[in-house]
Structure formats: structure tokens, C-alpha cells
Design a protein around this motif. Structure first.
Motif, PDB file in Angstrom:
ATOM      1  N   ASN A  77       0.859  -1.186   0.000  1.00 21.55           N
ATOM      2  CA  ASN A  77       0.000   0.000   0.000  1.00 21.55           C
ATOM      3  C   ASN A  77       0.890   1.228   0.000  1.00 21.55           C
ATOM      4  O   ASN A  77       1.847   1.310   0.764  1.00 21.55           O
ATOM      5  CB  ASN A  77      -0.905   0.015   1.240  1.00 21.55           C
ATOM      6  CG  ASN A  77      -1.817  -1.191   1.277  1.00 21.55           C
ATOM      7  OD1 ASN A  77      -2.251  -1.675   0.231  1.00 21.55           O
ATOM      8  ND2 ASN A  77      -2.090  -1.705   2.461  1.00 21.55           N
ATOM      9  N   CYS A  78       0.563   2.176  -0.869  1.00 18.06           N
ATOM     10  CA  CYS A  78       1.416   3.358  -1.024  1.00 18.06           C
ATOM     11  C   CYS A  78       0.538   4.608  -1.004  1.00 18.06           C
ATOM     12  O   CYS A  78      -0.600   4.594  -1.476  1.00 18.06           O
ATOM     13  CB  CYS A  78       2.158   3.221  -2.359  1.00 18.06           C
ATOM     14  SG  CYS A  78       3.158   4.638  -2.778  1.00 18.06           S
TER      15      CYS A  78
ATOM     16  N   ILE B 154      -6.549  -0.881  -6.179  1.00 16.57           N
ATOM     17  CA  ILE B 154      -7.514   0.149  -5.774  1.00 16.57           C
ATOM     18  C   ILE B 154      -6.807   1.504  -5.661  1.00 16.57           C
ATOM     19  O   ILE B 154      -5.668   1.566  -5.163  1.00 16.57           O
ATOM     20  CB  ILE B 154      -8.105  -0.213  -4.383  1.00 16.57           C
ATOM     21  CG1 ILE B 154      -8.785  -1.592  -4.440  1.00 16.57           C
ATOM     22  CG2 ILE B 154      -9.066   0.853  -3.876  1.00 16.57           C
ATOM     23  CD1 ILE B 154      -9.055  -2.209  -3.082  1.00 16.57           C
ATOM     24  N   VAL B 155      -7.441   2.568  -6.134  1.00 20.85           N
ATOM     25  CA  VAL B 155      -6.906   3.921  -5.921  1.00 20.85           C
ATOM     26  C   VAL B 155      -7.949   4.723  -5.127  1.00 20.85           C
ATOM     27  O   VAL B 155      -9.132   4.702  -5.453  1.00 20.85           O
ATOM     28  CB  VAL B 155      -6.581   4.640  -7.246  1.00 20.85           C
ATOM     29  CG1 VAL B 155      -6.013   6.034  -6.971  1.00 20.85           C
ATOM     30  CG2 VAL B 155      -5.576   3.846  -8.064  1.00 20.85           C
ATOM     31  N   VAL B 156      -7.472   5.414  -4.097  1.00 26.73           N
ATOM     32  CA  VAL B 156      -8.380   6.118  -3.175  1.00 26.73           C
ATOM     33  C   VAL B 156      -8.078   7.616  -3.145  1.00 26.73           C
ATOM     34  O   VAL B 156      -6.940   8.017  -2.903  1.00 26.73           O
ATOM     35  CB  VAL B 156      -8.171   5.585  -1.729  1.00 26.73           C
ATOM     36  CG1 VAL B 156      -9.177   6.224  -0.773  1.00 26.73           C
ATOM     37  CG2 VAL B 156      -8.261   4.078  -1.676  1.00 26.73           C
ATOM     38  N   ARG B 157      -9.092   8.440  -3.409  1.00 24.44           N
ATOM     39  CA  ARG B 157      -8.975   9.880  -3.128  1.00 24.44           C
ATOM     40  C   ARG B 157      -9.571  10.105  -1.743  1.00 24.44           C
ATOM     41  O   ARG B 157     -10.628   9.571  -1.430  1.00 24.44           O
ATOM     42  CB  ARG B 157      -9.809  10.684  -4.140  1.00 24.44           C
ATOM     43  CG  ARG B 157      -9.078  11.238  -5.352  1.00 24.44           C
ATOM     44  CD  ARG B 157      -8.151  12.407  -5.113  1.00 24.44           C
ATOM     45  NE  ARG B 157      -8.736  13.592  -4.509  1.00 24.44           N
ATOM     46  CZ  ARG B 157      -9.308  14.584  -5.180  1.00 24.44           C
ATOM     47  NH1 ARG B 157      -9.373  14.539  -6.489  1.00 24.44           N
ATOM     48  NH2 ARG B 157      -9.794  15.631  -4.540  1.00 24.44           N
TER      49      ARG B 157
ATOM     50  N   ILE C 222      -3.274  -1.099  -2.395  1.00 24.16           N
ATOM     51  CA  ILE C 222      -4.047   0.148  -2.431  1.00 24.16           C
ATOM     52  C   ILE C 222      -3.121   1.341  -2.590  1.00 24.16           C
ATOM     53  O   ILE C 222      -2.078   1.428  -1.940  1.00 24.16           O
ATOM     54  CB  ILE C 222      -4.885   0.313  -1.140  1.00 24.16           C
ATOM     55  CG1 ILE C 222      -5.719  -0.950  -0.899  1.00 24.16           C
ATOM     56  CG2 ILE C 222      -5.770   1.541  -1.219  1.00 24.16           C
ATOM     57  CD1 ILE C 222      -6.608  -0.903   0.326  1.00 24.16           C
ATOM     58  N   LEU C 223      -3.538   2.238  -3.455  1.00 25.80           N
ATOM     59  CA  LEU C 223      -2.796   3.478  -3.681  1.00 25.80           C
ATOM     60  C   LEU C 223      -3.658   4.627  -3.167  1.00 25.80           C
ATOM     61  O   LEU C 223      -4.810   4.775  -3.591  1.00 25.80           O
ATOM     62  CB  LEU C 223      -2.547   3.609  -5.189  1.00 25.80           C
ATOM     63  CG  LEU C 223      -1.650   4.707  -5.698  1.00 25.80           C
ATOM     64  CD1 LEU C 223      -0.269   4.621  -5.077  1.00 25.80           C
ATOM     65  CD2 LEU C 223      -1.526   4.582  -7.228  1.00 25.80           C
ATOM     66  N   PHE C 224      -3.127   5.393  -2.237  1.00 27.29           N
ATOM     67  CA  PHE C 224      -3.860   6.530  -1.673  1.00 27.29           C
ATOM     68  C   PHE C 224      -3.354   7.791  -2.361  1.00 27.29           C
ATOM     69  O   PHE C 224      -2.152   8.064  -2.350  1.00 27.29           O
ATOM     70  CB  PHE C 224      -3.636   6.599  -0.160  1.00 27.29           C
ATOM     71  CG  PHE C 224      -4.129   5.368   0.566  1.00 27.29           C
ATOM     72  CD1 PHE C 224      -5.437   5.283   1.007  1.00 27.29           C
ATOM     73  CD2 PHE C 224      -3.288   4.281   0.780  1.00 27.29           C
ATOM     74  CE1 PHE C 224      -5.901   4.141   1.658  1.00 27.29           C
ATOM     75  CE2 PHE C 224      -3.735   3.136   1.427  1.00 27.29           C
ATOM     76  CZ  PHE C 224      -5.049   3.060   1.869  1.00 27.29           C
TER      77      PHE C 224
END
Ligand code: IMP
Length: 424
Positions: free
Chosen positions: A2-3, A28-31, A218-220
């Protein structure tokens, strides 16, 4: 793995491109912060996408996109974003999740943002007028806030909107002598928002924790930059969210210890939009050279960005506050052709040399930058893909950034396209 990707300056560092590249290796990419004030540009072949609320991973057809609780959602902008991608045959139907706890930016927030800025005259903050500050104020104030979950119960929302309109109209009339807002018109718009966005709306915190337990990567994606952080930036010239990495846990409900790497993104120079101190600003032909060559005009507002030299004091502060592990240094190609390059290594304030960034606008505005000057290069570097093929002075510049910030530069941007990127 996760980054989390974080801007290390005053926003517009090139996070969109970095997230788009890393999204290839993420499920997954999270804003999780900001709203339509952000403008993340992703260039894929001939297509250029300006994403304001949708995560930058949305242009990749298999990436799951999450808009978490910390995002201020302007439904008009979000719906337009979804429809723009649909026209390019990029569908989000089964891969977009919107937090039911995210706050909704409505027309009166934008109106309030504009009226307040106008009334401040020369003391205005220079906001993007996207309603972020007023929506955040309603969130903190609680009584007049609207969250995505409120769009589920339209009867209840109708009553709430009437209460809000009554309250806001008193303020608009008394403070600004402005036209009233219509609760009926707001409700009509909210019905459309509910139709279009409810199918995506869910408990994103639950989804993210389940995904972590299932071993998904997951990419934040942070919006704005660390120096615009509401608590740790150059207050009051900041945005209304925690845009350093400190905002990530609260913005999506995932603790920072579940993130393996924090990647900071900085440009090889500095830009800023809106008002506020900027010690290394070059309000001269050097600033103009950078603005023209780097296309430094706002993605959201089109405003010309203020441009200046790389500020290692500011970037080091963002690295410290954000526990940043490594750096992506973008727009190196923009510096090509300059006579020389300057890097700010310390400030002088009241005759004293300091290296710890004063995140306070009054103090920072007294800072006089102390520069180190290094040679530039003339060669076109936009097709270079190996660090060692860069001109020696470009390599030296990158190494100086590493020495001054104490962190490795692992990604270097040499142009807007995905493939104009050097990995180290
Ligand atoms: P607001 O976020 O619209 O309230 O604007 C507050 C300050 O943050 C202004 O100086 C804006 O120019 C700046 N700002 C907000 N979002 C961004 C962004 O995405 N990039 C750069 N600056 C931003």
C-alpha cells in the motif's frame, strides 16, 4: 504493497501522472481529501484527462476507484467527470465506490466562497471558488452539513434543505446583500444527484479494511500539497483539508501504519496559485520561462501559477511532517535551457539562518532565501529513460536535491506522458 502519494509543495506537483503510473500495479486507488479544487492531469496517448474528484486511477479500466469520506464532493463535477470518461468508453459502472460519509458541496457553498473572497478585496485568499472552505465549515459546524448518505432519504433532505436555505439566506442578505438561494431548486438538483450517484455510494471504510485483509494493493492519492495543509501549511493561505500525509488516515479510515510507503511528489522548481508567502518566487523572466515551458496554468481555474526555484527548506519540512520515504521529482525537463539553476538551502529571518520551515504566513513572508547555484543543461532530456543517460549537470541537480532533502529521488519526470519517466 500500500502506497500513499503526497504533494510536497503547494500543489500541482504532478501527482496525477505519478498515481496513474503506479495505478498499473495497484488494485484500488483512493482519493481521500480536497474536492473539485484539485486538478490532476493524466495524459494517455492523444488524450488528456483533467480529473477533479475522480481518482487518477479511473482512466485504467481495471482499477477500483474509491472516493473516501474526506473528499468534499461537488456532484455536478463528479457526474461530469464520470460522463466525460464514459464518452471515451471508460466506464466506472462496477468499479467506483463513493463514501456515504463524504460531505456534499452544494451551490450555496460556491456562492459563499465567491461572496467571501469578493468582500475581502485585496486580502482575499485566492481560493479556487469551488466551495471547499464553506463546505468544510459546515462539516465542522455539523448542523447544516449534507453528506452523501443524506441523498438516500429525499423526504428528510427536502426539510433539511429548507432549513439550510433559510439560514444561508439570512447570512447572504445581511453580509453580502446577495440574492437568496431557492430550497426548491436545490432539492431538484439533489434528486438528480441521488439518481446518478446513489448506485456508487457505500461504506468505503468497511470496503478498504476488507480489501486490506484480502491482500489487495491500495494506492492513496493525496490532493493539493503539504504546504496547503489546513493545520501544518502556510495558514491562512491554505486549503480546507489536511493535505499533508497526516490527512490520509482521517480522510479514509485507514491508519497510516497500514501504508507501506509514503511517496512525496515535488517539482524540480516550485509553483503556487493563490495568495500567500513564497520565498523563492521569481516574479521575473525566469518565472515566466518556467511558466511557459512547464505549462504552469491552473488545471481547475486556468490561473497563471506563480513560479520560483526549488525550495529544499519547504520540501524537507513536508518530508518530515509527512514521514515521507522517497521522492518523485517532476518536470525536470522544464528547467532545460536555463543559464543556471538555484536551490534554496536555508532562509534568513531577522538576521538568523534557519533550515526548519516556519509554517506560519507572517513569519514565512519575512524569509529571505539562501541559494546554492548549480549549472543547467541544454540537451533535450524528454526521451531519456535511464538516469545515467541524463546530462551530468541534470544528474548532479537530482543528487543535490537528494542531499538537501535527505531522501532518495526514485522517480523523475521528463515530460507529461507515462513513458517520459525515469525509475531509479
Ligand atoms: P481552496 O482550496 O479553493 O479553498 O483554495 C485555498 C488555496 O489553496 C488557494 O491558494 C488555492 O489556489 C489553493 N489550492 C487549492 N487546491 C489546489 C490545487 O489542487 N493545486 C494548487 N493549489 C490549490
Amino acid at each position: 504493497m500500500n502506497c500513499c502519494v503526497i504533494g510536497l509543495q503547494w500543489g500541482d506537483e504532478g501527482k496525477g501522472k505519478v498515481v496513474d503510473i503506479l495505478a498499473e500495479h495497484s488494485d484500488i486507488v483512493v482519493r481521500y481529501n480536497g474536492g473539485a479544487n484539485a486538478g490532476h492531469t493524466v495524459v494517455v496517448g492523444d488524450s488528456r484527462f483533467a480529473l477533479h474528484i475522480l481518482p487518477s486511477g479511473s482512466v485504467r479500466p481495471n482499477t477500483i476507484c474509491v472516493i473516501a469520506n474526506g473528499v468534499f464532493i461537488d456532484p455536478d463535477v463528479l457526474i461530469e467527470g464520470i460522463e466525460t470518461l464514459a464518452k471515451k468508453e471508460i466506464t466506472l459502472d462496477d468499479r467506483l465506490l463513493i463514501s456515504e460519509n463524504a460531505h456534499v458541496v452544494l451551490d450555496y457553498h460556491k456562492k459563499e466562497d465567491q461572496l467571501r473572497e469578493e468582500s475581502l478585496g485585496k486580502n482575499k485568499l485566492g481560493t479556487t471558488i469551488r466551495g471547499i472552505g464553506p463546505c468544510c465549515a459546515d462539516k465542522v459546524g455539523r448542523s447544516y452539513a449534507v453528506r452523501m448518505a443524506d441523498l438516500r432519504d429525499l423526504e428528510k433532505l427536502k426539510t433539511k434543505l429548507q432549513t439550510i436555505a433559510d439560514y444561508k439566506n439570512k447570512i447572504f442578505a445581511a453580509l453580502y446583500n446577495a440574492e437568496p438561494i431557492s430550497a426548491g431548486r436545490l432539492f431538484k438538483k439533489c434528486k438528480t444527484y441521488a439518481d446518478k450517484l446513489m448506485p456508487f455510494t457505500t461504506d468505503t471504510t468497511k470496503f478498504l479494511h476488507k480489501s486490506i485483509a484480502d491482500g489487495k494493493s491500495i494506492l492513496f492519492e493525496g490532493a493539493q500539497g503539504s504546504l496547503l495543509d489546513l493545520d501544518h501549511g502556510t495558514f491562512p493561505f491554505v486549503t480546507s483539508s489536511n493535505s499533508s500525509s497526516l490527512g490520509m488516515p482521517a480522510g479514509c479510515g485507514v491508519p497510516a501504519k497500514m501504508v507501506d510507503k509514503f511517496l512525496g511528489v515535488a517539482k524540480a522548481y516550485t509553483t503556487r496559485v493563490g495568495a500567500g508567502p513564497f520565498p523563492t518566487e521569481q516574479d521575473n523572466e525566469i518565472g515566466q520561462y518556467i511558466r511557459d515551458k512547464g505549462g504552469e496554468y491552473g488545471t481547475t481555474t486556468g490561473r497563471p501559477r506563480r513560479c520560483g526555484w526549488f525550495d529544499a527548506v519547504a520540501v524537507s519540512y513536508a518530508i518530515t511532517v509527512g514521514a515521507i520515504d522517497c521522492v518523485a521529482l517532476m518536470h525536470l525537463d522544464t528547467l532545460t535551457g536555463l543559464k543556471e539553476i538555484k536551490l534554496c538551502k536555508a532562509y534568513k529571518i531577522d538576521g538568523q539562518e534557519i533550515t526548519f520551515f516556519p509554517a506560519n504566513a507572517a513569519k514565512l513572508s519575512q524569509a529571505c532565501p539562501i541559494y546554492e547555484t548549480v549549472p543547467c543543461w541544454d540537451e533535450d532530456i524528454t526521451q531519456v529513460s535511464d538516469f545515467h543517460d541524463l546530462p551530468a549537470s541534470a544528474q548532479d541537480f537530482v543528487c543535490r536535491v537528494e542531499e538537501m532533502t535527505g531522501k532518495p529521488v526514485t522517480i523523475i519526470g521528463v515530460g507529461p506522458e507515462r513513458n517520459q519517466t525515469i525509475f531509479r
